[in-house]
Design a protein around this motif. Structure first.
Motif, PDB file in Angstrom:
ATOM      1  N   SER A  88       0.817  -1.218   0.000  1.00 33.60           N
ATOM      2  CA  SER A  88       0.000   0.000   0.000  1.00 33.60           C
ATOM      3  C   SER A  88       0.844   1.258   0.000  1.00 33.60           C
ATOM      4  CB  SER A  88      -0.955  -0.001   1.211  1.00 33.60           C
ATOM      5  OG  SER A  88      -0.210  -0.108   2.417  1.00 33.60           O
ATOM      6  N   ASP A  89       1.960   1.256   0.746  1.00 29.30           N
ATOM      7  CA  ASP A  89       2.839   2.428   0.807  1.00 29.30           C
ATOM      8  C   ASP A  89       4.280   1.932   0.806  1.00 29.30           C
ATOM      9  OD1 ASP A  89       4.159   4.776   1.164  1.00 29.30           O
ATOM     10  OD2 ASP A  89       3.251   5.288   3.093  1.00 29.30           O
ATOM     11  N   ILE A  90       4.932   2.038  -0.330  1.00 27.96           N
ATOM     12  CA  ILE A  90       6.284   1.503  -0.453  1.00 27.96           C
ATOM     13  C   ILE A  90       7.249   2.209   0.474  1.00 27.96           C
ATOM     14  CG2 ILE A  90       7.088   3.043  -2.293  1.00 27.96           C
ATOM     15  CD1 ILE A  90       7.612  -0.758  -2.222  1.00 27.96           C
ATOM     16  N   ASN A  91       6.994   3.492   0.765  1.00 31.95           N
ATOM     17  CA  ASN A  91       7.902   4.266   1.624  1.00 31.95           C
ATOM     18  C   ASN A  91       7.751   3.916   3.098  1.00 31.95           C
ATOM     19  OD1 ASN A  91       9.038   5.824  -0.519  1.00 31.95           O
ATOM     20  ND2 ASN A  91       7.131   6.993  -0.582  1.00 31.95           N
ATOM     21  N   ALA A  92       6.683   3.175   3.435  1.00 32.90           N
ATOM     22  CA  ALA A  92       6.462   2.805   4.838  1.00 32.90           C
ATOM     23  C   ALA A  92       7.125   1.484   5.204  1.00 32.90           C
ATOM     24  CB  ALA A  92       4.950   2.714   5.115  1.00 32.90           C
ATOM     25  N   LEU A  93       7.730   0.817   4.231  1.00 32.79           N
ATOM     26  CA  LEU A  93       8.391  -0.450   4.518  1.00 32.79           C
ATOM     27  C   LEU A  93       9.610  -0.237   5.415  1.00 32.79           C
ATOM     28  CD1 LEU A  93       8.389  -2.194   1.011  1.00 32.79           C
ATOM     29  CD2 LEU A  93       6.952  -2.753   2.979  1.00 32.79           C
ATOM     30  N   PRO A  94       9.896  -1.185   6.303  1.00 30.76           N
ATOM     31  CA  PRO A  94      11.146  -1.111   7.071  1.00 30.76           C
ATOM     32  C   PRO A  94      12.345  -1.138   6.134  1.00 30.76           C
ATOM     33  CG  PRO A  94       9.636  -2.756   7.992  1.00 30.76           C
ATOM     34  CD  PRO A  94       9.055  -2.326   6.681  1.00 30.76           C
ATOM     35  N   PRO A  95      13.460  -0.561   6.543  1.00 31.20           N
ATOM     36  CA  PRO A  95      14.624  -0.467   5.653  1.00 31.20           C
ATOM     37  C   PRO A  95      15.046  -1.794   5.034  1.00 31.20           C
ATOM     38  CG  PRO A  95      14.967   0.901   7.585  1.00 31.20           C
ATOM     39  CD  PRO A  95      13.695   0.142   7.830  1.00 31.20           C
ATOM     40  N   PHE A  96      15.004  -2.885   5.818  1.00 32.55           N
ATOM     41  CA  PHE A  96      15.425  -4.179   5.266  1.00 32.55           C
ATOM     42  C   PHE A  96      14.484  -4.631   4.156  1.00 32.55           C
ATOM     43  CE2 PHE A  96      15.139  -8.899   5.510  1.00 32.55           C
ATOM     44  CZ  PHE A  96      16.386  -9.171   4.957  1.00 32.55           C
ATOM     45  N   GLN A  97      13.178  -4.568   4.400  1.00 33.01           N
ATOM     46  CA  GLN A  97      12.216  -4.976   3.380  1.00 33.01           C
ATOM     47  C   GLN A  97      12.271  -4.050   2.169  1.00 33.01           C
ATOM     48  OE1 GLN A  97       8.298  -5.453   5.052  1.00 33.01           O
ATOM     49  NE2 GLN A  97       8.988  -6.899   6.621  1.00 33.01           N
ATOM     50  N   ARG A  98      12.494  -2.759   2.404  1.00 29.48           N
ATOM     51  CA  ARG A  98      12.611  -1.827   1.284  1.00 29.48           C
ATOM     52  C   ARG A  98      13.852  -2.154   0.445  1.00 29.48           C
ATOM     53  NH1 ARG A  98      10.809   3.266  -0.608  1.00 29.48           N
ATOM     54  NH2 ARG A  98      11.721   3.356  -2.710  1.00 29.48           N
ATOM     55  N   GLY A  99      14.927  -2.537   1.118  1.00 31.96           N
ATOM     56  CA  GLY A  99      16.118  -2.922   0.393  1.00 31.96           C
ATOM     57  C   GLY A  99      15.888  -4.136  -0.490  1.00 31.96           C
ATOM     58  N   LEU A 100      15.160  -5.127   0.019  1.00 30.10           N
ATOM     59  CA  LEU A 100      14.846  -6.302  -0.789  1.00 30.10           C
ATOM     60  C   LEU A 100      13.948  -5.926  -1.970  1.00 30.10           C
ATOM     61  CD1 LEU A 100      14.201  -9.022   1.959  1.00 30.10           C
ATOM     62  CD2 LEU A 100      16.233  -8.730   0.526  1.00 30.10           C
ATOM     63  N   ALA A 101      12.974  -5.047  -1.716  1.00 34.41           N
ATOM     64  CA  ALA A 101      12.075  -4.616  -2.788  1.00 34.41           C
ATOM     65  C   ALA A 101      12.855  -3.895  -3.888  1.00 34.41           C
ATOM     66  CB  ALA A 101      10.980  -3.714  -2.225  1.00 34.41           C
ATOM     67  N   ASP A 102      13.820  -3.058  -3.482  1.00 33.76           N
ATOM     68  CA  ASP A 102      14.650  -2.360  -4.473  1.00 33.76           C
ATOM     69  C   ASP A 102      15.509  -3.349  -5.257  1.00 33.76           C
ATOM     70  OD1 ASP A 102      13.598   0.028  -3.657  1.00 33.76           O
ATOM     71  OD2 ASP A 102      15.315   0.602  -2.413  1.00 33.76           O
ATOM     72  N   TRP A 103      16.000  -4.354  -4.573  1.00 34.41           N
ATOM     73  CA  TRP A 103      16.818  -5.383  -5.214  1.00 34.41           C
ATOM     74  C   TRP A 103      16.010  -6.085  -6.315  1.00 34.41           C
ATOM     75  CZ3 TRP A 103      20.019  -9.348  -1.842  1.00 34.41           C
ATOM     76  CH2 TRP A 103      20.878 -10.062  -2.684  1.00 34.41           C
ATOM     77  N   VAL A 104      14.790  -6.469  -5.960  1.00 37.08           N
ATOM     78  CA  VAL A 104      13.910  -7.149  -6.922  1.00 37.08           C
ATOM     79  C   VAL A 104      13.581  -6.229  -8.094  1.00 37.08           C
ATOM     80  CG1 VAL A 104      11.569  -8.049  -7.244  1.00 37.08           C
ATOM     81  CG2 VAL A 104      12.917  -8.747  -5.257  1.00 37.08           C
TER      82      VAL A 104
END
Length: 470
Positions: free
Chosen positions: A344-360
């Motif tokens: 729902s809000d990509i910017n609200a992800l914790p840093p670790f999960q956001r890092g994985l999302a960016d990797w993908v």
């Protein structure tokens, strides 16, 4: 795209006459410069044939007698500007000359591919929305909101609608790519919607061809471009003497073949060595005939299939349909990894999960580049230049090679193409095709409807091909 993004939101059309007037006022500047004032080599002249067909159709549309869709060829990114010229200049001028009374503005809604805004910027979404455009996700299996909005505009809007049935530019003024069935399907849906509302308007599809040519043959610029491509590929740069300038097509054609041969060999080795792909052998009978163009095309198709398989293997997709179908499915698969509808809000992800999302997202973008290479040469044939060695066909082919090399060198944004000279456009309006007549013949069962859509798509393709030959 190195970072995950929020979902792609739908952009509703909000037609604004003031924005349209501004676009019409800026049109001469946009045609000549295309927002690049330091490169004055755009379109200097537009010729229109059969504009009276559209003038009469607009009169009938405004009288409530017909609904129509303009299906226009899409060889270049300049096509929307030419369509704006057709409706804002050519059609009103012919209407005045023939005493056809029309209500202004003479304009249309239009369907555009949602992905255009990803490389052009959010400003284009606002601009298209205010010009009456509605987006569709072309690779999405069922873009319900996009389809519903386009369908409603076709049946109920105060203006007709325009669509490019090829779905994307193919870089060839002389080749019509396979058409997507959406235009024919929208036509059938429009008839159904009118029938349900007890309305009697006839539904029509109007084929429109766009072609481009150079005001002056740009042989000198072509020589420069081919030299640049040769240098980029590590090939010896061909030097043309004064005695050879009389027949430039005889000099440049072998250079194109050499570039094609070199790039195919390089890319075949690239996929074999680094992606561990096995390339099937070329047909023995084809090799025995020794036709260099046929062999090059067989190698190109094999390479395109290989590049798509590399991306499909990553996204766990089975190869289905032609190259265009496969490209669309891969595009949507890649977007689903980058534009996350499950978050729902990509910017609200914790840093670790956001890092994985960016990797993908970064990995998906890299895999989609294989598909983009295939897209670049989707309409290429082995005889396009040889059968008609015009400077336009040389330029179109050389520019596609430029695009291909640029995609391998640039990780962020495809650089602008070099301008080879002033161009002129030819717009030819074809005779309208009645969807209502064909819909009536296909009401026996669902299979008959599918056949009707397929046959209408073929008829539209033939009409567009005929227009670019006349």
């Amino acid at each position: 795209m190195q970072h995950a993004q929020s979902r792609l939101e739908f952009i509703p059309q909000r037609f604004n006459p003031v924005v349209l007037r501004l676009a019409q006022w800026l049109l001469p500047i946009l045609l000549r410069f295309r927002l690049r004032p330091w490169l004055p080599a755009g379109i200097s002249r537009i010729q229109v044939k059969n504009a009276e067909i559209l003038a009469e159709l607009y009169q009938q549309f405004q009288a409530g007698k017909v609904r129509f869709l303009m299906a226009f060829r899409h060889p270049e990114v300049d096509d929307p500007l030419c369509m704006l010229y057709l409706l804002s200049r050519a059609v009103p001028r012919v209407a005045r000359q023939q005493g056809i009374l029309l209500q202004y503005p003479i304009h249309s809604h239009f369907i555009y591919e949602r992905g255009m805004l990803l490389w052009a910027g959010d400003w284009l979404g606002w601009f298209f929305s205010n010009l009456g455009g509605t987006p569709i996700r072309r690779g999405k299996r069922l873009d319900k909101l996009g389809i519903q909005n386009a369908r409603n505009l076709f049946a109920n809007a105060k203006m007709p609608i325009a669509v490019a049935p090829e779905g994307a530019t193919n870089g060839h003024s002389g080749i019509v790519s396979p058409l997507e069935p959406g235009v024919a399907q929208f036509g059938f849906w429009c008839v159904e919607d009118l029938q349900k509302a007890n309305r009697s308007e006839e539904v029509l599809i109007v084929p429109i061809a766009l072609q481009y040519s150079y005001v002056k043959p740009p042989w000198a610029k072509l020589d420069w471009l081919l030299s640049k491509l040769e240098a980029d590929c590590g090939l010896p740069v061909k030097t043309i003497g004064r005695s050879e300038t009389a027949n430039p097509e005889e000099i440049h054609y072998p250079r194109l073949l050499r570039l094609a041969e070199h790039l195919l060999t390089e890319m075949e080795g690239f996929y074999q060595r680094f992606y561990h792909q096995h390339l099937a052998a070329i047909d023995h009978e084809l090799e025995a005939r020794g036709n260099a163009n046929e062999i090059l095309m067989a190698r190109l198709h094999r390479l395109q299939d290989t590049a798509l398989k590399v991306a499909e293997q990553y996204f766990k997709l089975q190869p289905q349909g032609n190259f265009i179908d496969r490209c669309r499915r891969l595009e949507e698969a890649g977007w689903s990894y980058i534009y996350r509808e499950d978050v729902s809000d990509i910017n609200a992800l914790p840093p670790f999960q956001r890092g994985l999302a960016d990797w993908v997202a970064a990995e998906a973008e890299l895999r989609m580049r294989h598909m983009r290479l295939v897209e670049t040469f989707i309409a290429v044939t082995g005889t396009y230049v040889k059968e008609k060695p015009t400077p336009e066909r040389f330029a179109e082919t050389a520019l596609l090679i430029f695009d291909m090399i640029a995609r391998t060198r640039n990780n962020t944004k495809l650089p602008g193409r070099p301008r080879l000279g002033w161009r002129q456009a030819l717009i030819t309006v074809g005779q309208p095709i009645s969807v209502t007549e064909r819909w009536a013949k296909s009401q026996s069962d669902r299979r008959a409807v599918r056949v009707g859509v397929t046959e209408l798509t073929k008829e539209l393709h033939q009409a567009l091909e005929q227009l670019i030959k006349t």
